[in-house]
Scaffold this motif. Structure first.
Motif, PDB file in Angstrom:
ATOM      1  N   GLY A   1       0.772  -1.232   0.000  1.00 24.85           N
ATOM      2  CA  GLY A   1       0.000   0.000   0.000  1.00 24.85           C
ATOM      3  C   GLY A   1       0.802   1.280   0.000  1.00 24.85           C
ATOM      4  O   GLY A   1       0.221   2.370  -0.117  1.00 24.85           O
ATOM      5  N   ILE A   2       2.126   1.217   0.114  1.00 23.38           N
ATOM      6  CA  ILE A   2       2.947   2.431   0.208  1.00 23.38           C
ATOM      7  C   ILE A   2       2.946   3.205  -1.107  1.00 23.38           C
ATOM      8  O   ILE A   2       2.826   4.436  -1.123  1.00 23.38           O
ATOM      9  CB  ILE A   2       4.385   2.089   0.639  1.00 23.38           C
ATOM     10  N   ASP A   3       3.088   2.523  -2.228  1.00 24.00           N
ATOM     11  CA  ASP A   3       3.113   3.200  -3.531  1.00 24.00           C
ATOM     12  C   ASP A   3       1.805   3.944  -3.794  1.00 24.00           C
ATOM     13  O   ASP A   3       1.804   5.083  -4.287  1.00 24.00           O
ATOM     14  CB  ASP A   3       3.383   2.205  -4.657  1.00 24.00           C
ATOM     15  N   LYS A   4       0.701   3.303  -3.477  1.00 26.22           N
ATOM     16  CA  LYS A   4      -0.609   3.945  -3.676  1.00 26.22           C
ATOM     17  C   LYS A   4      -0.738   5.180  -2.794  1.00 26.22           C
ATOM     18  O   LYS A   4      -1.238   6.228  -3.232  1.00 26.22           O
ATOM     19  CB  LYS A   4      -1.719   2.933  -3.355  1.00 26.22           C
ATOM     20  N   LEU A   5      -0.278   5.082  -1.556  1.00 22.97           N
ATOM     21  CA  LEU A   5      -0.321   6.221  -0.644  1.00 22.97           C
ATOM     22  C   LEU A   5       0.592   7.335  -1.129  1.00 22.97           C
ATOM     23  O   LEU A   5       0.222   8.519  -1.088  1.00 22.97           O
ATOM     24  CB  LEU A   5       0.081   5.773   0.760  1.00 22.97           C
ATOM     25  N   ARG A   6       1.786   6.989  -1.594  1.00 26.44           N
ATOM     26  CA  ARG A   6       2.734   7.987  -2.087  1.00 26.44           C
ATOM     27  C   ARG A   6       2.129   8.780  -3.251  1.00 26.44           C
ATOM     28  O   ARG A   6       2.249  10.010  -3.317  1.00 26.44           O
ATOM     29  CB  ARG A   6       4.025   7.305  -2.524  1.00 26.44           C
ATOM     30  N   ASP A   7       1.468   8.099  -4.167  1.00 29.21           N
ATOM     31  CA  ASP A   7       0.827   8.776  -5.299  1.00 29.21           C
ATOM     32  C   ASP A   7      -0.274   9.711  -4.825  1.00 29.21           C
ATOM     33  O   ASP A   7      -0.448  10.814  -5.364  1.00 29.21           O
ATOM     34  CB  ASP A   7       0.251   7.748  -6.271  1.00 29.21           C
ATOM     35  N   PHE A   8      -1.023   9.288  -3.815  1.00 28.33           N
ATOM     36  CA  PHE A   8      -2.133  10.092  -3.302  1.00 28.33           C
ATOM     37  C   PHE A   8      -1.633  11.389  -2.661  1.00 28.33           C
ATOM     38  O   PHE A   8      -2.270  12.440  -2.788  1.00 28.33           O
ATOM     39  CB  PHE A   8      -2.930   9.266  -2.294  1.00 28.33           C
ATOM     40  N   LEU A   9      -0.498  11.326  -1.971  1.00 29.53           N
ATOM     41  CA  LEU A   9       0.010  12.475  -1.216  1.00 29.53           C
ATOM     42  C   LEU A   9       0.881  13.408  -2.052  1.00 29.53           C
ATOM     43  O   LEU A   9       1.310  14.459  -1.556  1.00 29.53           O
ATOM     44  CB  LEU A   9       0.827  11.986  -0.015  1.00 29.53           C
ATOM     45  N   LYS A  10       1.138  13.057  -3.295  1.00 27.06           N
ATOM     46  CA  LYS A  10       2.049  13.836  -4.133  1.00 27.06           C
ATOM     47  C   LYS A  10       1.607  15.294  -4.231  1.00 27.06           C
ATOM     48  O   LYS A  10       0.428  15.592  -4.479  1.00 27.06           O
ATOM     49  CB  LYS A  10       2.111  13.219  -5.534  1.00 27.06           C
ATOM     50  N   ASP A  11       2.551  16.203  -4.017  1.00 24.35           N
ATOM     51  CA  ASP A  11       2.369  17.659  -4.150  1.00 24.35           C
ATOM     52  C   ASP A  11       1.404  18.250  -3.126  1.00 24.35           C
ATOM     53  O   ASP A  11       0.919  19.370  -3.315  1.00 24.35           O
ATOM     54  CB  ASP A  11       1.901  18.022  -5.572  1.00 24.35           C
ATOM     55  N   LYS A  12       1.110  17.511  -2.065  1.00 26.14           N
ATOM     56  CA  LYS A  12       0.247  18.020  -0.993  1.00 26.14           C
ATOM     57  C   LYS A  12       1.055  18.175   0.292  1.00 26.14           C
ATOM     58  O   LYS A  12       2.143  17.621   0.442  1.00 26.14           O
ATOM     59  CB  LYS A  12      -0.928  17.070  -0.749  1.00 26.14           C
ATOM     60  N   VAL A  13       0.499  18.946   1.236  1.00 26.39           N
ATOM     61  CA  VAL A  13       1.075  19.044   2.580  1.00 26.39           C
ATOM     62  C   VAL A  13       0.188  18.217   3.503  1.00 26.39           C
ATOM     63  O   VAL A  13      -1.012  18.494   3.638  1.00 26.39           O
ATOM     64  CB  VAL A  13       1.138  20.504   3.072  1.00 26.39           C
ATOM     65  N   THR A  14       0.771  17.204   4.113  1.00 26.54           N
ATOM     66  CA  THR A  14      -0.005  16.221   4.866  1.00 26.54           C
ATOM     67  C   THR A  14       0.561  16.066   6.270  1.00 26.54           C
ATOM     68  O   THR A  14       1.763  15.853   6.438  1.00 26.54           O
ATOM     69  CB  THR A  14       0.029  14.852   4.171  1.00 26.54           C
TER      70      THR A  14
END
Length: 288
Positions: free
Chosen positions: A141-154
């Motif tokens: 699930g890390i790759d999917k999460l990484r794509d989701f968070l791209k260019d955001k501040v989380t």
């Protein structure tokens, strides 16, 4: 921007600068006058001269300008706490931050236990809250999460021992953050993050690692309507007889009807009733 013992570590154009507050900002003597996540202006002498307006501010933990607020829990070790998940979702919505839920350590579950958790969290899909099921041990699930968070501040938050630092290390392809084991005696996590810290992601964007917590409070709503607005699924009701319906004892209540028909889960409605009673007795009377 990160704060370290009175100094502020600022990232600008791929470089880092260590700065201090200019006197007029420092004299405001407020804990939140400049904090992690702020956008600032600084001069060549290394002084912050302006803090830009914020789109949001969390005070526990103290961070600003957040796109996503990740609420992270472990599927096991420590045991998942659905009540805290719901309270943290309320706090995110109250602060106008989009909540995201991560359930880590799914490798510890049997297939039956995994299905039970997914069933218990099924209501989140109805209110547009993403859920990521992660295993840092098996790198699921890390790759999917990484794509989701791209260019955001989380901002990442959650109880201690749920593996926040491990996930952030994988997202960064590094081992910058310390990790800790769960206390076997207390079945609770050992704190490994002492202060909120802004970290850049190789794929773009930033994450903020925040300290773990042992307790969490309801958001300080001022009245019943403010609380009701934090339950998006209540808008699925067919309408109530009374405009000021608080969905407790009133007749012809659309929310109660939606609960009886299954549009709203009984667990969420019961959670709302607990929040209503606690807020009425402990929070709203402060505003009278």
């Amino acid at each position: 921007m990160n704060k370290i013992q009175g100094f502020y570590n600022i990232e600008s154009d791929g470089k880092e600068y260590l700065c201090k507050l200019r006197g007029i900002l420092k004299r405001s003597d407020k804990r939140e006058n400049c904090t992690v996540g702020d956008y600032v202006v600084f001069d060549e002498d290394g002084f912050i001269t302006e803090v830009k307006p914020r789109k949001n501010l969390l005070r526990r933990p103290l961070v600003a300008n957040i796109d996503y607020g990740v609420i992270q829990f472990a599927a096991k070790d420590p045991v998942i706490d659905y009540e805290k998940i719901n309270i943290l979702i309320l706090n995110s919505l109250y602060n106008k931050i989009n909540p995201v839920l991560i359930i880590n350590k799914i490798d510890l579950l049997t297939p039956e236990e995994f299905e039970d958790i997914k069933t218990n969290l099924e209501y989140l899909s109805k209110i547009d809250i993403p859920v990521f099921y992660i295993s840092t041990y098996e790198n699921i699930g890390i790759d999917k999460l990484r794509d989701f968070l791209k260019d955001k501040v989380t901002a990442f938050g959650g109880p201690s021992g749920v593996g926040k630092s491990s996930i952030l290390n994988l997202l960064q392809d590094s081992k910058e953050l310390k990790t800790g084991e769960t206390s076997k005696r207390l079945r609770a996590g050992k704190h490994t993050t002492r202060d909120s810290k802004l970290l850049s992601l190789p794929s773009g964007g930033f994450v903020i690692d925040t300290p773990g917590f042992s307790s969490v409070e309801l958001p300080p709503t001022e009245n019943a309507q403010e609380l009701i607005d934090l339950f998006p699924e209540f808008k699925l009701g067919d309408g109530c007889k009374f405009n000021n319906c608080v969905h407790i004892n009133e007749p012809n209540c659309g929310v109660k009807a939606a609960t009886e028909s299954g549009k709203i889960t009984k667990e969420r409605y019961d959670f709302y009733k607990r929040c209503y009673e606690k807020s009425k007795n402990e929070i709203w009377n402060k505003y009278k």
